[in-house]
Write an enzyme that holds these catalytic residues in place. Structure first.
Site, PDB file in Angstrom:
ATOM      1  N   MET A 165       0.802  -1.193  -0.022  1.00  0.00           N
ATOM      2  CA  MET A 165      -0.178  -0.028  -0.026  1.00  0.00           C
ATOM      3  C   MET A 165       1.091   1.149  -0.131  1.00  0.00           C
ATOM      4  SD  MET A 165      -3.210  -1.018   2.370  1.00  0.00           S
ATOM      5  CE  MET A 165      -2.240  -1.348   4.013  1.00  0.00           C
ATOM      6  N   GLY A 166       1.538   1.661  -1.071  1.00  0.00           N
ATOM      7  CA  GLY A 166       2.305   2.642  -1.114  1.00  0.00           C
ATOM      8  C   GLY A 166       1.162   3.757  -1.053  1.00  0.00           C
ATOM      9  N   THR A 167       1.298   4.795   0.061  1.00  0.00           N
ATOM     10  CA  THR A 167       0.200   5.032   0.610  1.00  0.00           C
ATOM     11  C   THR A 167       0.032   6.396   1.003  1.00  0.00           C
ATOM     12  OG1 THR A 167      -0.600   2.861   1.436  1.00  0.00           O
ATOM     13  CG2 THR A 167      -1.445   4.673   2.627  1.00  0.00           C
ATOM     14  N   THR A 168      -1.090   7.049   1.210  1.00  0.00           N
ATOM     15  CA  THR A 168      -1.053   8.448   2.086  1.00  0.00           C
ATOM     16  C   THR A 168      -2.106   8.305   3.273  1.00  0.00           C
ATOM     17  OG1 THR A 168      -0.507   9.649   0.114  1.00  0.00           O
ATOM     18  CG2 THR A 168      -1.341  10.827   2.197  1.00  0.00           C
ATOM     19  N   SER A 176       3.984   6.399   1.264  1.00  0.00           N
ATOM     20  CA  SER A 176       4.891   7.219   0.286  1.00  0.00           C
ATOM     21  C   SER A 176       4.458   8.625   0.049  1.00  0.00           C
ATOM     22  CB  SER A 176       4.995   6.261  -0.994  1.00  0.00           C
ATOM     23  OG  SER A 176       3.420   6.106  -1.494  1.00  0.00           O
TER      24      SER A 176
END
Length: 233
Positions: free
Chosen positions: A11-14, A142
């Protein structure tokens, strides 16, 4: 182009947690990726631990899910034994313990947020390695690298619920605009003494930022559309 479809789901995530005058607001995007491939464009990264505590998940999807499942089970037992809901601090420390004791195997960063009758609304950041830090606001994933300066400027103490949620939605949409691993929709969870409220903001309703393109129809819709009229001679 190698999409690397066998890569672990990540989950390259915010993810964001913000305190306000009366509670907390948690927010996250919804993109789950496998290498360069978007495995799920509408995943829910804000997971319920108890009635009054939620966690935002980033990093390895599998790792964050199994930590959440373990902690939810332990907190359920804790609530039965004490006869009252677990506090936000207890929930964060359980996650910290699991993350620290398994730091060589886990690749997940988490933000715990909730409300309890003893301390009110609290946010705890638990990054890789198992540190736990109480913060007035926390950002992770990320997309967070694009948001530190924005939060330094935009966050303020004693915000109203509406101001806090507006800040979270704006911040996630800013990260989506810049971070290729963040995208999809924006989900928020508001937790206070009155309970929990979940909100949903579709991707095509988010504010567009610098150089962002307008949402387009699917490729199939474009291909099936009637072509332009031929030029009259």
């Amino acid at each position: 182009m190698d999409l690397n479809l066998d890569a672990p789901h990540s989950m390259g995530t915010t993810i964001i947690g913000v305190t306000y005058n009366g509670g907390v607001v948690l927010g996250a995007d919804s993109r789950t990726s496998t290498g360069m491939y978007v495995a799920n464009r509408a995943s829910d990264k804000i997971t319920q631990l108890t009635d009054n505590v939620y966690v935002c998940r980033s990093g390895s999807a599998a790792d964050s899910q199994v930590v959440s499942d373990y902690v939810r089970y332990f907190l359920h037992q804790h609530t039965i034994q004490l006869g009252q809901p677990a506090t936000v601090k207890v929930s964060a420390n359980l996650i910290r313990m699991l993350a620290y004791n398994n730091k060589n195997m886990l690749q997940t960063g988490l933000i715990v947020g909730g409300w309890d009758k003893y301390e009110g609304g609290k946010i705890y950041g638990i990054p890789l390695g198992g540190t736990v830090v109480e913060q007035p606001f926390a950002i992770g994933g990320s997309g967070s690298s694009y948001l530190y300066g924005f939060f330094d400027q935009a966050w303020k103490e004693n915000m109203t619920k509406e101001e806090a949620e507006e800040l979270v939605v704006k911040a996630v949409s800013l990260a989506i605009a810049r971070d290729g691993a963040s995208g999809g929709v924006v989900r928020t969870v508001i937790i206070n003494s009155e309970g929990v409220t979940r909100n949903f903001y579709p991707g095509d309703k988010l504010q567009l930022w610098h150089e962002e393109l307008e949402p387009q129809n699917s490729l199939l819709d474009i291909l099936n559309a009637a072509g332009p009229e031929p030029m009259a001679m």
